[in-house]
Motif scaffolding. Structure first.
Motif, PDB file in Angstrom:
ATOM      1  N   ALA A  96       0.838  -1.203   0.000  1.00 38.95           N
ATOM      2  CA  ALA A  96       0.000   0.000   0.000  1.00 38.95           C
ATOM      3  C   ALA A  96       0.874   1.253   0.000  1.00 38.95           C
ATOM      4  CB  ALA A  96      -0.925  -0.008   1.216  1.00 38.95           C
ATOM      5  N   ARG A  97       1.929   1.267   0.811  1.00 39.85           N
ATOM      6  CA  ARG A  97       2.844   2.413   0.838  1.00 39.85           C
ATOM      7  C   ARG A  97       3.518   2.594  -0.524  1.00 39.85           C
ATOM      8  NH1 ARG A  97       3.531   0.611   6.012  1.00 39.85           N
ATOM      9  NH2 ARG A  97       5.237  -0.796   5.465  1.00 39.85           N
ATOM     10  N   ARG A  98       3.920   1.490  -1.132  1.00 39.03           N
ATOM     11  CA  ARG A  98       4.583   1.548  -2.439  1.00 39.03           C
ATOM     12  C   ARG A  98       3.639   2.144  -3.497  1.00 39.03           C
ATOM     13  NH1 ARG A  98       6.811  -4.003  -4.638  1.00 39.03           N
ATOM     14  NH2 ARG A  98       5.180  -4.456  -3.194  1.00 39.03           N
ATOM     15  N   LEU A  99       2.386   1.770  -3.454  1.00 45.93           N
ATOM     16  CA  LEU A  99       1.414   2.320  -4.407  1.00 45.93           C
ATOM     17  C   LEU A  99       1.145   3.798  -4.156  1.00 45.93           C
ATOM     18  CD1 LEU A  99      -1.576  -0.169  -4.821  1.00 45.93           C
ATOM     19  CD2 LEU A  99      -0.115   0.731  -6.614  1.00 45.93           C
ATOM     20  N   ASP A 100       0.978   4.169  -2.895  1.00 47.47           N
ATOM     21  CA  ASP A 100       0.487   5.491  -2.526  1.00 47.47           C
ATOM     22  C   ASP A 100       1.537   6.595  -2.505  1.00 47.47           C
ATOM     23  OD1 ASP A 100      -1.867   4.175  -2.114  1.00 47.47           O
ATOM     24  OD2 ASP A 100      -1.892   4.438   0.070  1.00 47.47           O
ATOM     25  N   SER A 101       2.692   6.325  -1.951  1.00 47.86           N
ATOM     26  CA  SER A 101       3.639   7.390  -1.621  1.00 47.86           C
ATOM     27  C   SER A 101       4.301   7.984  -2.860  1.00 47.86           C
ATOM     28  CB  SER A 101       4.716   6.872  -0.677  1.00 47.86           C
ATOM     29  OG  SER A 101       5.623   6.044  -1.380  1.00 47.86           O
ATOM     30  N   ALA A 102       4.655   9.257  -2.731  1.00 45.28           N
ATOM     31  CA  ALA A 102       5.383   9.929  -3.807  1.00 45.28           C
ATOM     32  C   ALA A 102       6.754   9.281  -4.001  1.00 45.28           C
ATOM     33  CB  ALA A 102       5.530  11.414  -3.491  1.00 45.28           C
ATOM     34  N   ALA A 103       7.320   8.737  -2.917  1.00 42.32           N
ATOM     35  CA  ALA A 103       8.609   8.046  -3.022  1.00 42.32           C
ATOM     36  C   ALA A 103       8.452   6.713  -3.749  1.00 42.32           C
ATOM     37  CB  ALA A 103       9.203   7.811  -1.635  1.00 42.32           C
ATOM     38  N   GLY A 104       7.227   6.193  -3.730  1.00 42.89           N
ATOM     39  CA  GLY A 104       6.927   4.966  -4.473  1.00 42.89           C
ATOM     40  C   GLY A 104       6.404   5.354  -5.846  1.00 42.89           C
ATOM     41  N   HIS A 105       5.152   5.008  -6.100  1.00 50.01           N
ATOM     42  CA  HIS A 105       4.564   5.314  -7.409  1.00 50.01           C
ATOM     43  C   HIS A 105       3.628   6.519  -7.391  1.00 50.01           C
ATOM     44  CE1 HIS A 105       6.275   1.811  -9.304  1.00 50.01           C
ATOM     45  NE2 HIS A 105       5.894   1.084  -8.267  1.00 50.01           N
ATOM     46  N   GLY A 106       3.059   6.840  -6.232  1.00 51.87           N
ATOM     47  CA  GLY A 106       2.135   7.967  -6.151  1.00 51.87           C
ATOM     48  C   GLY A 106       0.828   7.720  -6.888  1.00 51.87           C
ATOM     49  N   TRP A 107       0.382   6.459  -6.892  1.00 53.88           N
ATOM     50  CA  TRP A 107      -0.822   6.084  -7.636  1.00 53.88           C
ATOM     51  C   TRP A 107      -2.008   5.833  -6.721  1.00 53.88           C
ATOM     52  CZ3 TRP A 107       2.205   1.882 -10.748  1.00 53.88           C
ATOM     53  CH2 TRP A 107       3.004   2.502 -11.706  1.00 53.88           C
ATOM     54  N   ARG A 108      -2.083   6.520  -5.608  1.00 60.29           N
ATOM     55  CA  ARG A 108      -3.173   6.278  -4.662  1.00 60.29           C
ATOM     56  C   ARG A 108      -4.543   6.467  -5.303  1.00 60.29           C
ATOM     57  NH1 ARG A 108      -6.023   9.472  -0.921  1.00 60.29           N
ATOM     58  NH2 ARG A 108      -6.897   8.184   0.736  1.00 60.29           N
ATOM     59  N   GLN A 109      -4.694   7.546  -6.074  1.00 60.79           N
ATOM     60  CA  GLN A 109      -5.995   7.838  -6.676  1.00 60.79           C
ATOM     61  C   GLN A 109      -5.921   7.954  -8.194  1.00 60.79           C
ATOM     62  OE1 GLN A 109      -8.109  11.038  -4.824  1.00 60.79           O
ATOM     63  NE2 GLN A 109      -7.734  10.265  -2.778  1.00 60.79           N
ATOM     64  N   GLN A 110      -4.935   7.329  -8.779  1.00 56.79           N
ATOM     65  CA  GLN A 110      -4.820   7.380 -10.238  1.00 56.79           C
ATOM     66  C   GLN A 110      -4.213   6.101 -10.781  1.00 56.79           C
ATOM     67  OE1 GLN A 110      -2.451  10.866 -10.715  1.00 56.79           O
ATOM     68  NE2 GLN A 110      -0.521   9.818 -10.390  1.00 56.79           N
ATOM     69  N   MET A 111      -4.398   5.907 -12.055  1.00 59.63           N
ATOM     70  CA  MET A 111      -3.798   4.766 -12.740  1.00 59.63           C
ATOM     71  C   MET A 111      -2.445   5.198 -13.288  1.00 59.63           C
ATOM     72  SD  MET A 111      -5.772   2.173 -12.364  1.00 59.63           S
ATOM     73  CE  MET A 111      -5.388   0.952 -13.610  1.00 59.63           C
ATOM     74  N   PRO A 112      -1.581   4.242 -13.605  1.00 58.91           N
ATOM     75  CA  PRO A 112      -0.260   4.590 -14.150  1.00 58.91           C
ATOM     76  C   PRO A 112      -0.377   5.338 -15.479  1.00 58.91           C
ATOM     77  CG  PRO A 112      -0.335   2.289 -13.468  1.00 58.91           C
ATOM     78  CD  PRO A 112      -1.735   2.808 -13.396  1.00 58.91           C
ATOM     79  N   PRO A 113       0.628   6.140 -15.795  1.00 56.19           N
ATOM     80  CA  PRO A 113       0.630   6.842 -17.086  1.00 56.19           C
ATOM     81  C   PRO A 113       0.488   5.844 -18.240  1.00 56.19           C
ATOM     82  CG  PRO A 113       2.419   7.624 -15.687  1.00 56.19           C
ATOM     83  CD  PRO A 113       1.809   6.435 -14.993  1.00 56.19           C
ATOM     84  N   GLY A 114      -0.296   6.240 -19.216  1.00 56.73           N
ATOM     85  CA  GLY A 114      -0.493   5.396 -20.384  1.00 56.73           C
ATOM     86  C   GLY A 114      -1.700   4.480 -20.307  1.00 56.73           C
ATOM     87  N   TRP A 115      -2.230   4.273 -19.104  1.00 52.64           N
ATOM     88  CA  TRP A 115      -3.412   3.414 -18.966  1.00 52.64           C
ATOM     89  C   TRP A 115      -4.627   4.173 -19.477  1.00 52.64           C
ATOM     90  CZ3 TRP A 115      -8.159   3.594 -16.456  1.00 52.64           C
ATOM     91  CH2 TRP A 115      -8.851   2.383 -16.361  1.00 52.64           C
ATOM     92  N   ALA A 116      -5.525   3.471 -20.157  1.00 47.84           N
ATOM     93  CA  ALA A 116      -6.752   4.094 -20.659  1.00 47.84           C
ATOM     94  C   ALA A 116      -7.947   3.201 -20.326  1.00 47.84           C
ATOM     95  CB  ALA A 116      -6.656   4.294 -22.169  1.00 47.84           C
TER      96      ALA A 116
END
Length: 139
Positions: A96-116
């Protein structure tokens, strides 16, 4: 669910991501698996963040007249989208930290770039290196 989102959107110009949670949407229908690192403590992770789902539903509502759709057609599109994207995987606190944090991916409320919309709904977990398996009890 689509009708609730429509009702709030028509009344207030928005709706709430909590509509995609219990008790309105049961875990019995949405929990699809668990990460390999999940040990019973962690988080219920929406594979597509609830905010992304609600924003897309709002976009469907906003484009209804422009697209020449009836309210019933739009509600059906929203219901199908919710059914396709509202899935939960149980993950560990570290994941969860890896997904959420700016030091990780920062994807708490968004999908990765390029996803549609229409792409693999599990892409966010895969891109974050979260290995998971379907839960046969809920599958």
């Amino acid at each position: 669910m689509a009708m609730l989102i429509r009702g709030l959107w028509e009344e207030k110009g928005s709706s709430d991501t909590r509509l995609l949670e219990e008790p309105l949407l049961s875990d019995a229908f949405t929990v699809v698996g668990r990460s390999e690192a999940f040990t019973g403590r962690g988080r219920r992770e929406h594979v597509v963040p609830r905010l992304v789902v609600i924003q897309h539903c709002h976009a469907l509502l906003e484009g209804e007249k422009r697209a020449g759709r009836s309210p019933a057609e739009t509600d059906k599109l929203m219901a199908e989208f919710i059914q396709q994207t509202v899935k939960i995987v149980l993950i560990s606190p570290e994941e969860a930290r890896r997904l959420d944090s700016a030091a990780g991916h920062g994807w708490r409320q968004q999908m990765p770039p390029g996803w549609a919309i229409g792409d693999d709904v599990f892409h966010r977990l895969h891109a974050a290196g979260i290995a998971w398996t379907p839960d046969p009890v809920v599958d």
